[in-house]
Design a protein around this motif. Structure first.
Motif, PDB file in Angstrom:
ATOM      1  N   UNK A   1     -16.935  -7.932  -2.613  1.00  0.00           N
ATOM      2  CA  UNK A   1     -17.659  -7.086  -3.578  1.00  0.00           C
ATOM      3  C   UNK A   1     -17.247  -5.626  -3.520  1.00  0.00           C
ATOM      4  N   UNK A   2     -16.227  -5.281  -2.712  1.00  0.00           N
ATOM      5  CA  UNK A   2     -15.739  -3.906  -2.657  1.00  0.00           C
ATOM      6  C   UNK A   2     -14.405  -3.844  -3.385  1.00  0.00           C
ATOM      7  N   UNK A   3     -14.398  -3.109  -4.488  1.00  0.00           N
ATOM      8  CA  UNK A   3     -13.211  -3.076  -5.334  1.00  0.00           C
ATOM      9  C   UNK A   3     -12.249  -1.969  -4.895  1.00  0.00           C
ATOM     10  N   UNK A   4     -10.970  -2.298  -4.880  1.00  0.00           N
ATOM     11  CA  UNK A   4      -9.904  -1.321  -4.673  1.00  0.00           C
ATOM     12  C   UNK A   4      -9.032  -1.319  -5.917  1.00  0.00           C
ATOM     13  N   UNK A   5      -8.972  -0.185  -6.593  1.00  0.00           N
ATOM     14  CA  UNK A   5      -8.219  -0.073  -7.842  1.00  0.00           C
ATOM     15  C   UNK A   5      -7.366   1.191  -7.746  1.00  0.00           C
ATOM     16  N   UNK A   6      -6.060   1.012  -7.672  1.00  0.00           N
ATOM     17  CA  UNK A   6      -5.144   2.116  -7.418  1.00  0.00           C
ATOM     18  C   UNK A   6      -3.962   2.017  -8.365  1.00  0.00           C
ATOM     19  N   UNK A   7      -3.521   3.164  -8.877  1.00  0.00           N
ATOM     20  CA  UNK A   7      -2.292   3.240  -9.653  1.00  0.00           C
ATOM     21  C   UNK A   7      -1.322   4.171  -8.935  1.00  0.00           C
ATOM     22  N   UNK A   8      -0.036   3.871  -9.079  1.00  0.00           N
ATOM     23  CA  UNK A   8       0.986   4.713  -8.459  1.00  0.00           C
ATOM     24  C   UNK A   8       2.172   4.850  -9.399  1.00  0.00           C
ATOM     25  N   UNK A   9       2.774   6.018  -9.372  1.00  0.00           N
ATOM     26  CA  UNK A   9       4.021   6.273 -10.092  1.00  0.00           C
ATOM     27  C   UNK A   9       4.981   6.940  -9.122  1.00  0.00           C
ATOM     28  N   UNK A  10       6.152   6.356  -8.981  1.00  0.00           N
ATOM     29  CA  UNK A  10       7.184   6.890  -8.095  1.00  0.00           C
ATOM     30  C   UNK A  10       8.450   7.107  -8.910  1.00  0.00           C
ATOM     31  N   UNK A  11       8.849   8.361  -9.042  1.00  0.00           N
ATOM     32  CA  UNK A  11      10.058   8.716  -9.790  1.00  0.00           C
ATOM     33  C   UNK A  11      11.181   9.001  -8.803  1.00  0.00           C
ATOM     34  N   UNK A  12      12.348   8.383  -9.052  1.00  0.00           N
ATOM     35  CA  UNK A  12      13.466   8.456  -8.115  1.00  0.00           C
ATOM     36  C   UNK A  12      14.769   8.725  -8.858  1.00  0.00           C
ATOM     37  N   UNK A  13      15.752   9.194  -8.119  1.00  0.00           N
ATOM     38  CA  UNK A  13      17.096   9.347  -8.647  1.00  0.00           C
ATOM     39  C   UNK A  13      17.735   7.966  -8.786  1.00  0.00           C
ATOM     40  N   UNK A  14      18.897   7.872  -9.446  1.00  0.00           N
ATOM     41  CA  UNK A  14      19.540   6.554  -9.583  1.00  0.00           C
ATOM     42  C   UNK A  14      19.824   5.859  -8.255  1.00  0.00           C
ATOM     43  N   UNK A  15      19.972   6.630  -7.156  1.00  0.00           N
ATOM     44  CA  UNK A  15      20.214   6.008  -5.845  1.00  0.00           C
ATOM     45  C   UNK A  15      18.911   5.806  -5.065  1.00  0.00           C
ATOM     46  N   UNK A  16      17.770   5.838  -5.771  1.00  0.00           N
ATOM     47  CA  UNK A  16      16.443   5.569  -5.210  1.00  0.00           C
ATOM     48  C   UNK A  16      15.905   6.717  -4.355  1.00  0.00           C
ATOM     49  N   UNK A  17      16.549   7.854  -4.363  1.00  0.00           N
ATOM     50  CA  UNK A  17      16.017   9.023  -3.662  1.00  0.00           C
ATOM     51  C   UNK A  17      14.749   9.491  -4.359  1.00  0.00           C
ATOM     52  N   UNK A  18      13.645   9.641  -3.623  1.00  0.00           N
ATOM     53  CA  UNK A  18      12.367   9.975  -4.278  1.00  0.00           C
ATOM     54  C   UNK A  18      12.349  11.399  -4.813  1.00  0.00           C
ATOM     55  N   UNK A  19      11.702  11.563  -5.952  1.00  0.00           N
ATOM     56  CA  UNK A  19      11.488  12.876  -6.529  1.00  0.00           C
ATOM     57  C   UNK A  19      10.018  13.224  -6.577  1.00  0.00           C
ATOM     58  N   UNK A  20       9.197  12.240  -6.999  1.00  0.00           N
ATOM     59  CA  UNK A  20       7.759  12.491  -7.069  1.00  0.00           C
ATOM     60  C   UNK A  20       6.996  11.177  -6.915  1.00  0.00           C
ATOM     61  N   UNK A  21       5.941  11.224  -6.118  1.00  0.00           N
ATOM     62  CA  UNK A  21       5.031  10.094  -5.951  1.00  0.00           C
ATOM     63  C   UNK A  21       3.619  10.573  -6.232  1.00  0.00           C
ATOM     64  N   UNK A  22       2.904   9.805  -7.059  1.00  0.00           N
ATOM     65  CA  UNK A  22       1.509  10.133  -7.335  1.00  0.00           C
ATOM     66  C   UNK A  22       0.679   8.867  -7.227  1.00  0.00           C
ATOM     67  N   UNK A  23      -0.370   8.922  -6.413  1.00  0.00           N
ATOM     68  CA  UNK A  23      -1.291   7.804  -6.216  1.00  0.00           C
ATOM     69  C   UNK A  23      -2.649   8.207  -6.773  1.00  0.00           C
ATOM     70  N   UNK A  24      -3.188   7.396  -7.666  1.00  0.00           N
ATOM     71  CA  UNK A  24      -4.478   7.670  -8.288  1.00  0.00           C
ATOM     72  C   UNK A  24      -5.450   6.549  -7.956  1.00  0.00           C
ATOM     73  N   UNK A  25      -6.631   6.911  -7.473  1.00  0.00           N
ATOM     74  CA  UNK A  25      -7.685   5.929  -7.186  1.00  0.00           C
ATOM     75  C   UNK A  25      -8.680   5.939  -8.334  1.00  0.00           C
ATOM     76  N   UNK A  26      -9.017   4.741  -8.827  1.00  0.00           N
ATOM     77  CA  UNK A  26      -9.879   4.612  -9.989  1.00  0.00           C
ATOM     78  C   UNK A  26     -11.179   3.921  -9.635  1.00  0.00           C
ATOM     79  N   UNK A  27     -12.242   4.320 -10.315  1.00  0.00           N
ATOM     80  CA  UNK A  27     -13.510   3.593 -10.292  1.00  0.00           C
ATOM     81  C   UNK A  27     -13.829   3.209 -11.733  1.00  0.00           C
ATOM     82  N   UNK A  28     -14.971   2.599 -11.954  1.00  0.00           N
ATOM     83  CA  UNK A  28     -15.353   2.220 -13.317  1.00  0.00           C
ATOM     84  C   UNK A  28     -15.577   3.436 -14.204  1.00  0.00           C
ATOM     85  N   UNK A  29     -15.829   4.590 -13.581  1.00  0.00           N
ATOM     86  CA  UNK A  29     -16.185   5.765 -14.386  1.00  0.00           C
ATOM     87  C   UNK A  29     -15.297   6.977 -14.149  1.00  0.00           C
TER      88      UNK A  29
END
Length: 676
Positions: free
Chosen positions: A82-110
């Motif tokens: 009954x405990x919900x975990x709802x997370x979105x992530x966006x990871x932007x990388x160079x063509x060789x997979x080198x990271x540029x930006x990571x953003x993790x967002x936690x969501x609730x119903x509201x």
């Protein structure tokens, strides 16, 4: 879900059979993802998420590649009890997979809240996490990943590692000290899926959490599966939805891998002395003997062990050391029975050597994935890997979306079938969980008792504590008792528990860890955190309640100890258990809390030795240091009967007649060595 699917565990056969083919440890050169360092085509997959073997939700990810680079977007949504975990992530990388930006967002119903953001610019990263901003300097090989979930982050991590020449270590961010992570190619698993043969490359990721995680990629570089124990927690796994039927085989493959790691670690730890095999004899001479029976301590004692059993234990003047025995001088030390943890969740192999280093020679697992814990126990008991003796309680819950664990029962017959399954696999107990119906509880307890098993666990929500005991529960996990111990109602309840012979496993140290005020550092009551691997220390030191002040938290703990004091005074058996505490060290804290609750030091130690052995029906074999019993014992630098905190001074541990230095095991397990 039909009963058969709730009870079937095909990976047990696969673990020892040939249904799953695994190659030597090497990544195939022909794998598409090993060939391509550049941006991939667009991939979109759905992963099914499992928690302790039970399906709890989904993760949907997409990797889009182009001239400008690679973008991973993923959304994880699951509900555990009954405990919900709802997370979105966006990871932007160079063509060789080198990271540029990571953003993790936690969501609730509201609402939605950015939980972590990492911006990488060259050799520097700006990290926004937990309300703080940190500037981090990066070494040559570094990746941005925010912990275990969302799981698709691991796909990008492995792709980065492959594209950058498989570096020996990677730095990972966010925040705090940069953690050193290793990725290792562990082999190939060949399986049949959808009528066609599939080859998956298997990788181990170490250092992102405490303990190794397993990642599978297919020939296109898509994530096929992932397993983690969350760094000391409970098992979470993900499998591509189209491959869902293969999850047991993946569990079996990962288990073999991790047990191979444990075997290598075990071989690296030197043996001080061994009394195994016919005629092999070891004598521990000169220590004070606290034999666990309640008798007075014996100074200048000798304990003689042959073939893994104690053959003599007493004062030097009355015990002759046999000719040819390997004598170990332990003058100035104290010998006591090996410790027990009666509420463990050994969901990763790293627990086993850590327990042994701490002096824990027996651990009761209180709910696990069958396909992992059965071969794990076999590896320790029969193959000889380092670890405590494991006693197993089979987890069972009612059905529905909020159930816990892979085995559920919604009818009495399903409950009886589950008991028979666990009994056939060698489990000693059943562990009940909260959603079981009263008639199912009755069926489970009756079947378990008929087969010689006992029943422990949580009190199901549909029952009161006394109703659960009346239904056949022999033992109760945690401490579902509140109130003033001087009140008539609580005294009556405790008298009823005593009359039933009910055993309480209070996990007081776990409650203290979870419910202490974050204004008070964990080290204030648990000095063991100073010796943890850094990544594990980070997890433990973040535990606690931010909305509590220290005085309120201490008052709550005081009420818990008052109830424990009343239970003990009434003669209700209390056994030491820690749940998901601080590996190894929480056993010490549990014993210390019992002493604070009014147990004598000897009684507090017995809760973690002789009392535990008795309630498990093993008192003739273990729990005290007497002739004929199994040689499970500890050698301490100071006597716990003089000060209970001396329980933390374990210098050596003997299990099955083999003596090790705790320091050697701590080091092999990646821990610091506690100061003696």
């Amino acid at each position: 879900m039909p009963p058969a699917s709730r009870l079937r565990h095909p990976a047990l056969a696969l673990f020892f059979g040939a249904a799953l083919a695994a190659s030597a440890i090497a990544t195939p050169a022909a794998s598409l993802h090993a060939q391509r360092a550049g941006a991939p085509r667009t991939i979109a997959d759905t992963l099914r998420i499992y928690y302790v073997g039970y399906p709890v939700g989904y993760e949907r990810y997409e990797i889009a590649g182009g001239a400008g680079g690679v973008t991973l977007t993923t959304e994880l949504d699951y509900t555990d009890r009954a405990r919900r975990t709802h997370v979105k992530a966006t990871l932007r990388m160079a063509p060789d997979w080198t990271p540029g930006q990571l953003e993790i967002t936690r969501l609730t119903d509201t609402s939605s809240r950015v939980e972590t953001r990492i911006d990488v610019r060259g050799r520097e990263a700006m990290v926004f996490a937990r309300g703080d901003s940190t500037r981090v300097a990066l070494p040559g090989a570094a990746f941005a990943i925010a912990g275990t979930t969302p799981t698709a982050q691991h796909l990008a991590l492995v792709r980065y590692w492959l594209a950058h020449g498989r570096p020996a270590t990677l730095a990972v961010i966010p925040g705090g000290p940069v953690n050193a992570v290793t990725v290792e190619a562990r082999g190939r698993d060949t399986l049949a899926a959808g009528g066609r043969r599939m080859v998956l490359d298997r990788y181990a990721v170490d250092g992102l959490v405490w303990g190794r995680e397993t990642v599978w990629l297919d020939g296109e570089g898509r994530l096929a599966g992932f397993i983690t124990a969350g760094g000391g927690g409970l098992t979470l796994s993900a499998v591509r939805q189209a491959l869902d039927s293969l999850r047991p085989r993946l569990v079996a493959s990962a288990t073999r891998d991790r047990l191979a790691d444990l075997a290598r670690l075990s071989r690296s730890v030197p043996v001080v002395a061994a009394a195994r095999g016919a005629g092999a004899t070891v004598a521990l001479a000169g220590a004070t003997l606290v034999d666990g029976t309640g008798r007075d301590a014996i100074p200048d004692a000798v304990v003689v062990v042959r073939g893994g059993r104690i053959v003599a234990a007493g004062a030097r003047a009355s015990v002759a050391i046999p000719s040819g025995a390997r004598t170990v001088d332990v003058r100035g030390k104290t010998i006591a029975p090996g410790l027990w943890d009666m509420h463990a969740h050994l969901m990763q192999v790293e627990w086993a050597p850590v327990y042994l280093a701490a002096g824990v020679t027996t651990a009761r697992d209180m709910g696990n994935e069958v396909d992992f814990i059965v071969p794990f126990r076999r590896a320790v008991d029969s193959v000889g890997s380092l670890g405590p003796r494991m006693l197993l309680a089979g987890l069972i819950d009612g059905g529905g979306p909020n159930a816990f664990g892979a085995v559920n029962a919604e009818t009495p017959e399903e409950g009886r079938a589950a008991v028979r399954m666990y009994h056939a696999l060698g489990f000693e107990q059943m562990k009940l969980y909260t959603l079981l119906k009263p008639d199912v509880v009755g069926a489970i307890t009756a079947e378990a008792h008929e087969l010689g098993m006992t029943v422990t666990g949580h009190v199901p929500r549909a029952l009161t504590l006394l109703a659960a005991v009346d239904s056949g529960m022999d033992q109760i996990a945690h401490l579902p008792i509140q109130g003033n111990p001087a009140s008539d109602s609580l005294r009556s309840l405790i008298d009823s528990l005593k009359a039933h012979g009910t055993v309480i496993d209070p996990t007081a140290s776990w409650g203290e860890l979870l419910q202490h005020s974050t204004a008070e550092p964990v080290a204030a009551f648990q000095p063991g955190v100073a010796y943890l691997p850094p990544i594990l220390a980070q997890r433990i030191t973040r535990m606690g309640a931010a909305n509590l002040d220290t005085a309120t938290a201490h008052a709550r703990l005081g009420r818990t100890l008052a109830v424990l004091r009343a239970l003990h005074a009434a003669g209700v058996p209390v056994v030491a258990g820690t749940d998901e505490g601080v590996p190894g060290f929480s056993v010490y804290r549990e014993i210390e809390l019992y002493a604070r609750a009014g147990f004598t030091p000897a009684e507090a130690m017995q809760a973690a030795s002789g009392t535990s052995a008795r309630v498990m029906g093993l008192e003739r074999d273990v729990g005290t240091l007497e002739p004929g019993k199994r040689a499970d014992l500890i050698v301490l630098d100071a006597n716990p009967l003089e000060a209970i905190a001396n329980i933390r001074t374990v210098r050596m541990v003997m299990t099955r007649g083999v003596l090790y230095r705790s320091a050697d095991i701590w080091k092999a397990a990646g821990f610091g060595v506690p100061r003696q």
